[in-house]
Design a protein around this motif. Structure first.
Motif, short mmCIF file in Angstrom:
data_model
loop_
_atom_site.label_atom_id
_atom_site.label_comp_id
_atom_site.label_asym_id
_atom_site.label_seq_id
_atom_site.Cartn_x
_atom_site.Cartn_y
_atom_site.Cartn_z
N ARG A 68 0.93 -1.30 0.05
CA ARG A 68 -0.13 -0.12 0.16
C ARG A 68 0.68 1.35 -0.21
NH1 ARG A 68 -3.32 -2.78 4.32
NH2 ARG A 68 -4.75 -4.15 2.87
N ASP A 69 1.87 1.19 0.72
CA ASP A 69 2.79 2.30 0.56
C ASP A 69 3.36 2.57 -0.60
OD1 ASP A 69 4.34 4.46 2.15
OD2 ASP A 69 6.09 3.20 1.92
N CYS A 70 3.84 1.39 -1.16
CA CYS A 70 4.33 1.37 -2.84
C CYS A 70 3.33 2.18 -3.63
CB CYS A 70 5.11 0.06 -3.03
SG CYS A 70 6.44 -0.44 -2.25
N LEU A 71 2.08 1.62 -3.51
CA LEU A 71 1.11 2.45 -4.22
C LEU A 71 0.83 3.56 -3.97
CD1 LEU A 71 -1.37 -1.03 -4.39
CD2 LEU A 71 -0.59 0.20 -6.35
N SER A 72 0.84 4.00 -2.83
CA SER A 72 0.72 5.42 -2.56
C SER A 72 1.83 6.38 -3.30
CB SER A 72 0.58 5.56 -1.05
OG SER A 72 0.71 7.02 -0.64
N ILE A 82 5.26 -2.15 -8.44
CA ILE A 82 5.83 -3.40 -8.45
C ILE A 82 7.33 -2.83 -8.33
CG2 ILE A 82 6.20 -5.02 -9.77
CD1 ILE A 82 3.54 -4.80 -11.11
N ARG A 83 7.84 -1.85 -8.96
CA ARG A 83 9.33 -1.65 -9.09
C ARG A 83 9.79 -1.21 -7.52
NH1 ARG A 83 12.27 2.51 -8.81
NH2 ARG A 83 10.57 4.02 -9.26
N LEU A 84 8.87 -0.37 -6.94
CA LEU A 84 9.29 0.13 -5.58
C LEU A 84 8.98 -1.02 -4.72
CD1 LEU A 84 7.27 3.43 -5.77
CD2 LEU A 84 9.65 3.15 -5.52
N TYR A 85 8.17 -1.83 -4.87
CA TYR A 85 7.99 -3.29 -3.88
C TYR A 85 9.05 -4.03 -3.94
CZ TYR A 85 5.68 -6.84 -1.37
OH TYR A 85 5.29 -7.87 -0.61
N ARG A 86 9.75 -4.32 -5.27
CA ARG A 86 10.85 -5.19 -5.37
C ARG A 86 12.10 -4.41 -4.66
NH1 ARG A 86 12.47 -6.75 -10.85
NH2 ARG A 86 13.63 -8.40 -9.75
N MET A 87 12.40 -3.18 -4.75
CA MET A 87 13.05 -2.64 -4.11
C MET A 87 13.38 -2.37 -2.72
SD MET A 87 13.86 0.67 -6.77
CE MET A 87 14.12 1.97 -5.51
N ASP A 94 7.34 -11.57 -9.90
CA ASP A 94 5.87 -12.49 -9.68
C ASP A 94 5.36 -12.30 -8.16
OD1 ASP A 94 5.61 -13.37 -12.31
OD2 ASP A 94 6.84 -15.17 -11.79
N GLN A 95 6.21 -12.12 -7.48
CA GLN A 95 5.79 -11.77 -5.90
C GLN A 95 5.35 -10.62 -5.73
OE1 GLN A 95 9.40 -13.23 -3.85
NE2 GLN A 95 8.18 -15.05 -3.27
N ALA A 96 6.11 -9.76 -6.28
CA ALA A 96 5.80 -8.11 -6.25
C ALA A 96 4.49 -7.77 -6.92
CB ALA A 96 6.90 -7.15 -6.81
N ARG A 97 4.21 -8.39 -8.15
CA ARG A 97 3.15 -8.11 -8.87
C ARG A 97 1.82 -8.68 -8.12
NH1 ARG A 97 0.17 -11.56 -11.65
NH2 ARG A 97 1.59 -13.29 -11.51
N ARG A 98 1.86 -9.87 -7.55
CA ARG A 98 0.77 -10.48 -6.74
C ARG A 98 0.60 -9.54 -5.53
NH1 ARG A 98 2.63 -16.55 -6.27
NH2 ARG A 98 4.52 -15.53 -6.83
N ALA A 99 1.42 -9.14 -4.79
CA ALA A 99 1.40 -8.30 -3.70
C ALA A 99 0.77 -6.86 -3.90
CB ALA A 99 2.64 -7.92 -3.02
N ILE A 100 1.15 -6.40 -5.26
CA ILE A 100 0.63 -5.05 -5.66
C ILE A 100 -0.87 -5.37 -6.17
CG2 ILE A 100 1.04 -3.08 -7.19
CD1 ILE A 100 3.03 -2.97 -4.94
N GLU A 101 -1.04 -5.99 -7.03
CA GLU A 101 -2.46 -6.42 -7.64
C GLU A 101 -3.35 -6.88 -6.61
OE1 GLU A 101 -1.70 -9.25 -10.77
OE2 GLU A 101 -1.07 -7.73 -12.36
N SER A 102 -3.26 -7.41 -5.47
CA SER A 102 -4.11 -8.08 -4.51
C SER A 102 -4.41 -6.74 -3.80
CB SER A 102 -3.46 -9.37 -3.52
OG SER A 102 -2.38 -8.72 -2.86
N ASN A 103 -3.54 -6.00 -3.62
CA ASN A 103 -3.77 -4.58 -2.88
C ASN A 103 -4.47 -3.60 -3.57
OD1 ASN A 103 -2.78 -4.66 0.17
ND2 ASN A 103 -1.05 -5.86 -0.95
N MET A 104 -4.33 -3.52 -4.82
CA MET A 104 -4.88 -2.84 -5.75
C MET A 104 -6.59 -3.20 -5.64
SD MET A 104 -2.63 -2.31 -8.96
CE MET A 104 -3.42 -0.81 -9.45
N VAL A 105 -6.87 -4.35 -5.59
CA VAL A 105 -8.24 -5.11 -5.61
C VAL A 105 -8.93 -4.81 -4.39
CG1 VAL A 105 -9.42 -7.32 -5.71
CG2 VAL A 105 -7.66 -6.85 -7.33
N MET A 106 -8.09 -4.62 -3.29
CA MET A 106 -8.55 -4.56 -1.92
C MET A 106 -8.84 -2.90 -1.81
SD MET A 106 -6.94 -7.16 0.61
CE MET A 106 -5.33 -6.65 0.38
N GLY A 107 -8.33 -2.23 -2.62
CA GLY A 107 -8.56 -0.82 -2.43
C GLY A 107 -7.67 0.21 -1.79
N TRP A 108 -6.21 -0.19 -2.09
CA TRP A 108 -5.31 0.51 -1.28
C TRP A 108 -5.76 1.82 -0.58
CZ3 TRP A 108 -2.76 4.88 -2.97
CH2 TRP A 108 -3.12 5.07 -4.48
#
Length: 108
Positions: A68-72, A82-87, A94-108
């Motif tokens: 959520r912080d990376c999305l913000s 995704i790039r920020l999450y990986r860093m 793949d792990q970063a994409r899943r984390a970001i996409e699942s939080n986008m769905v939850m409405g970060w």
């Protein structure tokens, strides 16, 4: 009514029942394919799961909070998030994409 903990080969079920056989019936109705491994009558009428025992007490390592912080920071830009999450975590794409996409769905 006592609280029972029923462990099957696939689930752990917490339920109120009059006795052990009634607790077994709850499992038979809900998960007829499961094999009951253990039925335990709990000493109290509540159930507590310790977040410390699960390793969930360190908020800085919570993947959802990091995502959520990376999305913000990226203003909702998925690729940049995704790039920020990986860093931040050192995980693969793949792990970063899943984390970001699942939080986008939850409405970060």
């Amino acid at each position: 009514m006592p609280l029972f903990e029923i462990e099957t080969d696939a689930h752990i079920i917490i339920t109120w029942a009059d006795d052990e056989s009634s607790a077994q019936e709850v499992v038979d109705d809900a998960y007829p394919e499961d094999e009951v491994l253990r039925v335990t009558k709990r000493p109290r009428d509540s159930w507590v799961i310790s977040k410390g025992a699960l390793g969930l007490t360190d908020r800085t390592l919570d993947p959802c909070m990091i995502a959520r912080d990376c999305l913000s920071k990226s203003a909702g830009d998925k690729v940049n998030a995704i790039r920020l999450y990986r860093m931040e975590t050192g995980c693969d794409v793949d792990q970063a994409r899943r984390a970001i996409e699942s939080n986008m769905v939850m409405g970060w």
